[in-house]
Design a protein around this motif. Structure first.
Motif, PDB file in Angstrom:
ATOM      1  N   ALA A   3      -4.074  -2.065  59.068  1.00  0.00           N
ATOM      2  CA  ALA A   3      -4.696  -1.645  57.813  1.00  0.00           C
ATOM      3  C   ALA A   3      -3.694  -0.999  56.857  1.00  0.00           C
ATOM      4  CB  ALA A   3      -5.843  -0.682  58.123  1.00  0.00           C
ATOM      5  N   GLN A   4      -2.805  -0.147  57.398  1.00  0.00           N
ATOM      6  CA  GLN A   4      -1.812   0.511  56.538  1.00  0.00           C
ATOM      7  C   GLN A   4      -0.909  -0.535  55.868  1.00  0.00           C
ATOM      8  OE1 GLN A   4      -1.379   3.610  55.661  1.00  0.00           O
ATOM      9  NE2 GLN A   4      -2.399   4.922  57.160  1.00  0.00           N
ATOM     10  N   ALA A   5      -0.442  -1.480  56.657  1.00  0.00           N
ATOM     11  CA  ALA A   5       0.441  -2.520  56.108  1.00  0.00           C
ATOM     12  C   ALA A   5      -0.307  -3.401  55.112  1.00  0.00           C
ATOM     13  CB  ALA A   5       1.013  -3.375  57.242  1.00  0.00           C
ATOM     14  N   TYR A   6      -1.562  -3.697  55.411  1.00  0.00           N
ATOM     15  CA  TYR A   6      -2.341  -4.545  54.514  1.00  0.00           C
ATOM     16  C   TYR A   6      -2.571  -3.845  53.174  1.00  0.00           C
ATOM     17  CZ  TYR A   6      -5.723  -8.063  53.040  1.00  0.00           C
ATOM     18  OH  TYR A   6      -6.372  -9.063  52.354  1.00  0.00           O
ATOM     19  N   ALA A   7      -2.850  -2.550  53.228  1.00  0.00           N
ATOM     20  CA  ALA A   7      -3.026  -1.791  51.984  1.00  0.00           C
ATOM     21  C   ALA A   7      -1.729  -1.788  51.180  1.00  0.00           C
ATOM     22  CB  ALA A   7      -3.458  -0.360  52.307  1.00  0.00           C
ATOM     23  N   ASP A   8      -0.596  -1.667  51.867  1.00  0.00           N
ATOM     24  CA  ASP A   8       0.698  -1.738  51.172  1.00  0.00           C
ATOM     25  C   ASP A   8       0.901  -3.113  50.537  1.00  0.00           C
ATOM     26  OD1 ASP A   8       1.291   0.844  51.919  1.00  0.00           O
ATOM     27  OD2 ASP A   8       2.549   0.263  53.621  1.00  0.00           O
ATOM     28  N   ALA A   9       0.478  -4.169  51.242  1.00  0.00           N
ATOM     29  CA  ALA A   9       0.644  -5.534  50.738  1.00  0.00           C
ATOM     30  C   ALA A   9      -0.151  -5.744  49.451  1.00  0.00           C
ATOM     31  CB  ALA A   9       0.220  -6.541  51.805  1.00  0.00           C
ATOM     32  N   VAL A  10      -1.441  -5.399  49.490  1.00  0.00           N
ATOM     33  CA  VAL A  10      -2.284  -5.571  48.300  1.00  0.00           C
ATOM     34  C   VAL A  10      -1.718  -4.749  47.146  1.00  0.00           C
ATOM     35  CG1 VAL A  10      -4.576  -5.166  47.315  1.00  0.00           C
ATOM     36  CG2 VAL A  10      -4.357  -6.088  49.642  1.00  0.00           C
ATOM     37  N   THR A  11      -1.274  -3.549  47.444  1.00  0.00           N
ATOM     38  CA  THR A  11      -0.725  -2.657  46.419  1.00  0.00           C
ATOM     39  C   THR A  11       0.513  -3.267  45.772  1.00  0.00           C
ATOM     40  OG1 THR A  11      -1.546  -0.749  47.641  1.00  0.00           O
ATOM     41  CG2 THR A  11       0.144  -0.332  45.992  1.00  0.00           C
ATOM     42  N   THR A  12       1.336  -3.941  46.557  1.00  0.00           N
ATOM     43  CA  THR A  12       2.544  -4.575  46.021  1.00  0.00           C
ATOM     44  C   THR A  12       2.188  -5.565  44.923  1.00  0.00           C
ATOM     45  OG1 THR A  12       3.696  -4.328  48.143  1.00  0.00           O
ATOM     46  CG2 THR A  12       4.568  -5.960  46.606  1.00  0.00           C
ATOM     47  N   TYR A  13       1.183  -6.380  45.172  1.00  0.00           N
ATOM     48  CA  TYR A  13       0.802  -7.394  44.177  1.00  0.00           C
ATOM     49  C   TYR A  13       0.132  -6.759  42.962  1.00  0.00           C
ATOM     50  CZ  TYR A  13       1.956 -10.677  47.857  1.00  0.00           C
ATOM     51  OH  TYR A  13       2.628 -11.380  48.824  1.00  0.00           O
ATOM     52  N   LEU A  14      -0.631  -5.678  43.174  1.00  0.00           N
ATOM     53  CA  LEU A  14      -1.230  -4.975  42.037  1.00  0.00           C
ATOM     54  C   LEU A  14      -0.136  -4.393  41.144  1.00  0.00           C
ATOM     55  CD1 LEU A  14      -4.178  -3.111  43.813  1.00  0.00           C
ATOM     56  CD2 LEU A  14      -4.288  -5.221  42.474  1.00  0.00           C
ATOM     57  N   ALA A  15       0.913  -3.864  41.759  1.00  0.00           N
ATOM     58  CA  ALA A  15       2.027  -3.314  40.980  1.00  0.00           C
ATOM     59  C   ALA A  15       2.743  -4.413  40.200  1.00  0.00           C
ATOM     60  CB  ALA A  15       3.012  -2.600  41.911  1.00  0.00           C
ATOM     61  N   LEU A  16       2.855  -5.592  40.786  1.00  0.00           N
ATOM     62  CA  LEU A  16       3.467  -6.711  40.068  1.00  0.00           C
ATOM     63  C   LEU A  16       2.613  -7.095  38.855  1.00  0.00           C
ATOM     64  CD1 LEU A  16       4.702  -8.981  43.004  1.00  0.00           C
ATOM     65  CD2 LEU A  16       6.103  -7.633  41.436  1.00  0.00           C
ATOM     66  N   GLY A  17       1.282  -6.972  38.994  1.00  0.00           N
ATOM     67  CA  GLY A  17       0.404  -7.235  37.860  1.00  0.00           C
ATOM     68  C   GLY A  17       0.647  -6.254  36.727  1.00  0.00           C
ATOM     69  N   VAL A  18       0.812  -4.970  37.045  1.00  0.00           N
ATOM     70  CA  VAL A  18       1.112  -3.963  36.027  1.00  0.00           C
ATOM     71  C   VAL A  18       2.466  -4.256  35.392  1.00  0.00           C
ATOM     72  CG1 VAL A  18       1.497  -1.508  35.588  1.00  0.00           C
ATOM     73  CG2 VAL A  18      -0.285  -2.230  37.200  1.00  0.00           C
ATOM     74  N   SER A  19       3.439  -4.615  36.221  1.00  0.00           N
ATOM     75  CA  SER A  19       4.773  -4.922  35.710  1.00  0.00           C
ATOM     76  C   SER A  19       4.732  -6.133  34.779  1.00  0.00           C
ATOM     77  CB  SER A  19       5.719  -5.194  36.889  1.00  0.00           C
ATOM     78  OG  SER A  19       7.025  -5.465  36.428  1.00  0.00           O
ATOM     79  N   ARG A  20       3.953  -7.151  35.132  1.00  0.00           N
ATOM     80  CA  ARG A  20       3.776  -8.307  34.250  1.00  0.00           C
ATOM     81  C   ARG A  20       3.228  -7.876  32.889  1.00  0.00           C
ATOM     82  NH1 ARG A  20       3.053 -13.888  35.390  1.00  0.00           N
ATOM     83  NH2 ARG A  20       1.637 -13.748  33.622  1.00  0.00           N
ATOM     84  N   LEU A  21       2.298  -6.915  32.922  1.00  0.00           N
ATOM     85  CA  LEU A  21       1.681  -6.439  31.679  1.00  0.00           C
ATOM     86  C   LEU A  21       2.725  -5.846  30.739  1.00  0.00           C
ATOM     87  CD1 LEU A  21      -1.006  -5.986  30.141  1.00  0.00           C
ATOM     88  CD2 LEU A  21      -1.075  -3.711  31.187  1.00  0.00           C
ATOM     89  N   ALA A  22       3.751  -5.201  31.288  1.00  0.00           N
ATOM     90  CA  ALA A  22       4.791  -4.589  30.441  1.00  0.00           C
ATOM     91  C   ALA A  22       5.439  -5.619  29.532  1.00  0.00           C
ATOM     92  CB  ALA A  22       5.848  -3.924  31.320  1.00  0.00           C
ATOM     93  N   ASP A  23       5.568  -6.858  30.007  1.00  0.00           N
ATOM     94  CA  ASP A  23       6.193  -7.912  29.219  1.00  0.00           C
ATOM     95  C   ASP A  23       5.335  -8.313  28.027  1.00  0.00           C
ATOM     96  OD1 ASP A  23       8.196  -9.792  28.690  1.00  0.00           O
ATOM     97  OD2 ASP A  23       7.177 -11.369  29.814  1.00  0.00           O
ATOM     98  N   ARG A  24       4.031  -7.943  28.069  1.00  0.00           N
ATOM     99  CA  ARG A  24       3.110  -8.252  26.969  1.00  0.00           C
ATOM    100  C   ARG A  24       2.643  -6.992  26.247  1.00  0.00           C
ATOM    101  NH1 ARG A  24       2.515 -13.850  25.833  1.00  0.00           N
ATOM    102  NH2 ARG A  24       2.950 -14.964  27.769  1.00  0.00           N
ATOM    103  N   SER A  25       3.038  -5.838  26.736  1.00  0.00           N
ATOM    104  CA  SER A  25       2.548  -4.574  26.162  1.00  0.00           C
ATOM    105  C   SER A  25       3.690  -3.671  25.755  1.00  0.00           C
ATOM    106  CB  SER A  25       1.649  -3.852  27.177  1.00  0.00           C
ATOM    107  OG  SER A  25       0.421  -4.523  27.312  1.00  0.00           O
ATOM    108  N   SER A  26       4.618  -4.212  25.012  1.00  0.00           N
ATOM    109  CA  SER A  26       5.750  -3.448  24.505  1.00  0.00           C
ATOM    110  C   SER A  26       5.816  -3.615  22.995  1.00  0.00           C
ATOM    111  CB  SER A  26       7.049  -3.951  25.150  1.00  0.00           C
ATOM    112  OG  SER A  26       8.177  -3.531  24.416  1.00  0.00           O
ATOM    113  N   SER A  27       6.480  -2.699  22.335  1.00  0.00           N
ATOM    114  CA  SER A  27       6.647  -2.825  20.886  1.00  0.00           C
ATOM    115  C   SER A  27       7.728  -3.844  20.540  1.00  0.00           C
ATOM    116  CB  SER A  27       7.004  -1.472  20.267  1.00  0.00           C
ATOM    117  OG  SER A  27       8.264  -1.029  20.715  1.00  0.00           O
TER     118      SER A  27
END
Length: 925
Positions: free
Chosen positions: A419-443
């Motif tokens: 469970a701990q590793a799985y939570a880390d895995a899902v979190t990794t992809y969620l963070a990549l989603g936020v990082s992707r957003l930066a490429d569209r949410s900058s001045s």
């Protein structure tokens, strides 16, 4: 001399099929692993897949006991080509039966075992991912933490949780989950929770807008213009800096911004008509500087930079873009929408310093010296809110995973599976989603008026200044929204193969172990891309989200740069220092790889060979010579070079520059320690001895004429690099540059020698074309040349390829031979006539008509000779800088495989009609 069993990549490839699939892949978005997250200069999956397969599978010449004759070897090679042509098709990416067949071919060629594959410069992860798709153990390493995270997300995490069901509440009771489908479903579920929770907290910062109909609509984007105070002291008005006033150029939906001055203030109004600004009136900024819309005062960039560095660069809302059921609408901004974003910046934002790299990262010159400076305060609030929600989402995933019955286990970084590793895995992809957003949410995001959407920061491999920027609404359902980023990530994850072990680690290529590993790699491109400096744009956000998940990867404040293998003159004491740094580092990597290299399989190395690499004098860039020289000096023999094109162009530069290649792949073998030293004369003799057969094999495949010169470097440089040294007459070592010139010269000779195998009319025509092209020449010279070629002007005229009158003579041009052709009634058919007619008809009528005619042509002449003449005529046209002719003959030969596939449907009719024509002829006699 080195002895080894040749692999397919060292002999022949179906280049046209590979290049076509690689080009097509650029238009395939959903599910393509490249959409997991942006990375620079990723190799197309089709290219990486084909190269790996050909690198690992024996060429039939290596198994003489199975394929003793040339004909049997050609047939087996053609079978392997057909398999590659199926493998590179995108829709076949997860065809288990097809890849099982490919895996069996790999196993059969490697002593019954499946080798492990390493990419020590893994970057965006195409090569490790495709190695895993073949069921091979895949290893990826890179110094760049962004690259390591992406490779973990592509080859390591999906394989760890392959076939697992999702754990979120309310998930469907599906009996079978393939690959990472369950993990992908959970990423979507918790990404939706993050979006909803973020909207609950900060949704008020993104209000709707009232449209012309009085209804409220969701805003897609707010368009802002940066401003400076007019340097004219008599008129110190706020001046907008705008590249274009247009919002939409779609017919019937035209919209643009009218700027005017009222009571000493700028006013902006959205206008809906087609008569918008053009030329110098469209915008206020160009490459020379800016101009004040109020009084025409010119404003230099020095002034703008000075104002910006002093904190006096402002921003003004100039338009609002909203979504309706009828499409985009454009609205004049109100004070309400202008004031909402005027909020305090979060307390903790990315505060690390941006590197000043002129021409690549220009924002530094405008006072944007910290990564947080690239975002508006509203964008910073959204990005920090979502980044912090990644950690909160992890706690929800962990609780749900435990409730679903998973054992707690270790964390992901410690090799856990619970469970701990799985939570880390899902979190990794969620963070990549936020990082992707930066490429569209900058001045630094701009508005694309032709597509009516936001253009991301990295439209190219740089961070340029943007004057009028578009601020997206992360909670809309249109371009740049947050949930859309999560969906891209989830779809890419679901499409990963996840069929074998994969491992990604952060380590320098100069210090890692290479033992017992097949190497395929795409190293940094000399001075083309500043990977680390560009990666920091994303890294500062990923570090905030993943510091507790991947502490060993995101432990540094910024990405490591001191040891990054890039020739950056601003880090390494100018151009000379940068070149020395790159060369010494490059050589160190491949010397180390040489020490642990396996000998049964060649190493493959990619080089990004762009159009600008070709110089006017036919030479090439420093990077290309550095690559070849470095590999040879590090003890490698280069056994093949293949041009891989994911972008096609009609532009052709001089022969030898290979202007169309977007990448070159080199196959390399360890050179024996006792390799001999030879003289220039011996080298030339070896070239003339080996190149003819190598070229025959190349042309027997599906290579295009435009790629032949580059591919021919492979067998040529193989001769050069198999020796310790090649001595010039004066005792100096021959340089790579001089070797390449000799290889190109020998290629000319070898292609020219083909003329002796052609019929007399064709031999004459080649010689005439070489001297006059389609222009007129002297009839007397034509008569002499015809006699020396064992033909006559009368015979050439009867053959329908030549005309002579009034003391002048010329070849009939392709445009004169592209009409109807009754080959059965043609009394004199030459290889020349068939080649020129078919090429002209190909251009005019297309492949089907050529296939129909070829069924008849092959009753009269050897069609292999037609293909060979096509290669020769392309080569001659390119030397004459005749782009039109070069494209004509390249088009015919490039489609040769497809033409022959269709010929069979016409053969029976053609044979019957041909036999009838023969019978008719006998009756007449």
């Amino acid at each position: 001399m080195s002895t080894h069993k040749k692999k397919l990549i060292e002999t022949s490839l179906p280049l046209e099929a590979i290049n076509a699939a690689s080009k097509r892949e650029k238009s395939i978005r959903h599910g393509n692993p490249s959409t997991l997250h942006l990375y620079w200069s990723r190799k197309p999956l089709a290219t990486a897949r084909a190269v790996l397969f050909a690198q690992l599978v024996d060429d039939p010449v290596a198994r003489p006991e199975e394929f003793p004759t040339v004909e049997e070897q050609d047939a087996e090679r053609a079978r392997l080509h057909k398999l590659i042509e199926r493998l590179v098709i995108w829709e076949n990416s997860n065809d288990e039966a097809l890849f099982a067949q490919a895996q069996e071919e790999i196993r059969k060629s490697n002593g019954g075992k499946l080798p492990s594959v390493l990419d020590p410069f893994a970057g965006g992860g195409s090569i490790p991912l495709e190695a895993q798709r073949f069921g091979l153990e895949s290893y990826a390493s890179d110094l760049n933490p962004l690259a390591v995270l992406l490779n973990k997300s592509l080859i390591e995490i999906p394989s760890k949780f392959s076939g697992k069901a999702p754990i979120h509440p309310g998930s469907l009771d599906q009996p079978i989950y393939l690959r990472a489908e369950g993990l992908s479903e959970d990423v979507l579920y918790y990404g939706q929770w993050m979006r909803d929770e973020a909207y609950r907290r900060i949704g008020h910062l993104y209000p709707q807008v009232s449209g012309p109909d009085g209804e409220l609509h969701t805003v897609i984007a707010w368009k802002w213009a940066r401003t400076v105070i007019n340097p004219n002291p008599a008129n110190p008005i706020e001046v907008p800096l705008v590249n274009s006033w247009w919002l939409s150029k779609k017919k019937g939906k035209e919209a643009w911004i009218r700027a005017s001055v009222e009571n000493g203030q700028m006013r902006y109004e959205v206008v809906h008509d087609a008569n918008g600004p053009t030329g110098d009136e469209d915008g206020t900024v160009n490459r020379q500087g800016a101009v004040s819309v109020s009084d025409g005062t010119p404003i230099g960039f020095d002034y703008i930079r000075s104002e910006a560095r002093s904190g006096r660069l402002g921003a003004k809302l100039v338009a609002v873009v909203a979504d309706t059921s009828r499409g985009r609408i454009y609205i004049t901004p109100t004070d309400f929408h202008s004031k909402i974003p005027q909020i305090k910046s979060p307390d903790i934002v990315p505060d690390s310093e941006i590197f000043d790299w002129p021409g690549r990262i220009n924002v530094y010159r405008y006072g944007m010296t910290r990564w947080g400076d690239l975002f508006t305060n509203r964008q910073l609030v959204a990005m920090t809110t979502l980044s912090d929600l990644v950690g909160e989402a992890r706690e929800r995933v962990l609780a749900d995973a435990l409730a679903a019955g998973l054992p707690e286990g270790d964390r992901l970084e410690n090799g856990g599976h619970g469970a701990q590793a799985y939570a880390d895995a899902v979190t990794t992809y969620l963070a990549l989603g936020v990082s992707r957003l930066a490429d569209r949410s900058s001045s630094l995001c701009s508005w694309d008026s032709s597509r009516e959407s936001v253009r991301n920061v990295f439209a190219r491999q740089a961070i340029p200044m943007v004057w009028d920027y578009a601020e997206v609404n992360p909670f809309s359902s249109s371009s740049g929204n947050f949930l859309g980023q999560i969906e891209w990530v989830a779809k890419a994850l679901a499409h990963t193969p996840a069929v074998s072990q994969g491992r990604a680690e952060q380590i320098s290529a100069t210090s890692r172990n290479y033992s017992n590993l097949v190497i395929s790699t795409d190293p940094p491109y000399y001075d083309n891309i500043g990977y680390a400096d560009l990666s920091d744009f994303f890294y500062v956000w990923l570090r905030r989200s993943l510091a507790d998940i991947h502490p060993s990867i995101v432990g540094t404040m910024l990405t490591p740069k001191t040891d990054e293998l890039v020739a950056n003159p601003y880090r390494h004491n100018g151009k000379e220092g940068a070149a020395q740094f790159f060369v010494s580092g490059f050589n160190a990597v491949f010397e180390r790889a040489r020490q642990g290299a396996i000998t049964d399989v060649p190493m493959t190395v990619y080089y990004a060979y762009k159009q600008q690499d070709g110089k006017a004098d036919g030479s090439t860039s420093t990077g290309w010579y550095t690559l070849l020289s470095g590999l040879i000096e590090a003890g490698w023999e280069i056994t093949a070079t293949w041009p891989m094109r994911s972008e096609l162009s009609n532009r052709m530069l001089s022969q030898g520059t290979n202007a169309l290649a977007s990448s070159i792949v080199l196959a390399c073998r360890p050179r024996p320690e006792n390799a001999a030293t030879i003289t220039r004369r011996t080298f030339i003799a070896a070239l003339k001895s080996e190149l003819p057969e190598a070229l025959r094999t190349l042309m027997q495949g599906t290579i295009a004429p435009v790629d032949l010169a580059q591919a021919a470097i492979g067998p040529g440089i193989s001769v050069f690099s198999r020796y310790a040294r090649v001595r010039e007459a004066d005792g100096r070592d021959m340089s790579v540059k001089d070797a390449l010139m000799l290889i190109n010269s020998t290629l000319d000779d070898v292609l020219g020698e083909q003329e002796t195998d052609f019929d007399p009319d064709t031999r004459f025509a080649v010689k005439w074309y070489r001297q006059y092209g389609w222009k007129q020449g002297d009839s007397g010279i034509a008569d002499q040349l015809a006699r020396s070629s064992d033909t006559s002007i009368g015979a050439l005229e009867r053959g329908g390829i030549f005309e002579a009158k009034g003391g002048k003579a010329r070849l009939l041009s392709p445009s004169q031979l592209d009409g109807e052709w009754n080959i059965l009634m043609d009394q004199r058919v030459s290889v020349w006539e068939a080649t020129v007619r078919l090429a002209a008809i190909m251009e005019k009528n297309g492949l089907d008509k050529v296939a129909e005619l070829l069924a008849y042509v092959q009753q009269r002449i050897n069609t292999d000779a037609v293909k060979e003449l096509g290669f020769l005529l392309f080569h001659e046209a390119e030397k004459k800088n005749d782009t039109k002719d070069a494209l004509l003959f390249n088009g015919l030969v490039s489609a040769w495989s497809d033409i022959n596939t269709q010929v069979s449907s016409y053969v029976l009719v053609a044979e019957t009609e041909y036999q009838g024509a023969l019978d008719l002829g006998e009756d007449k006699s």
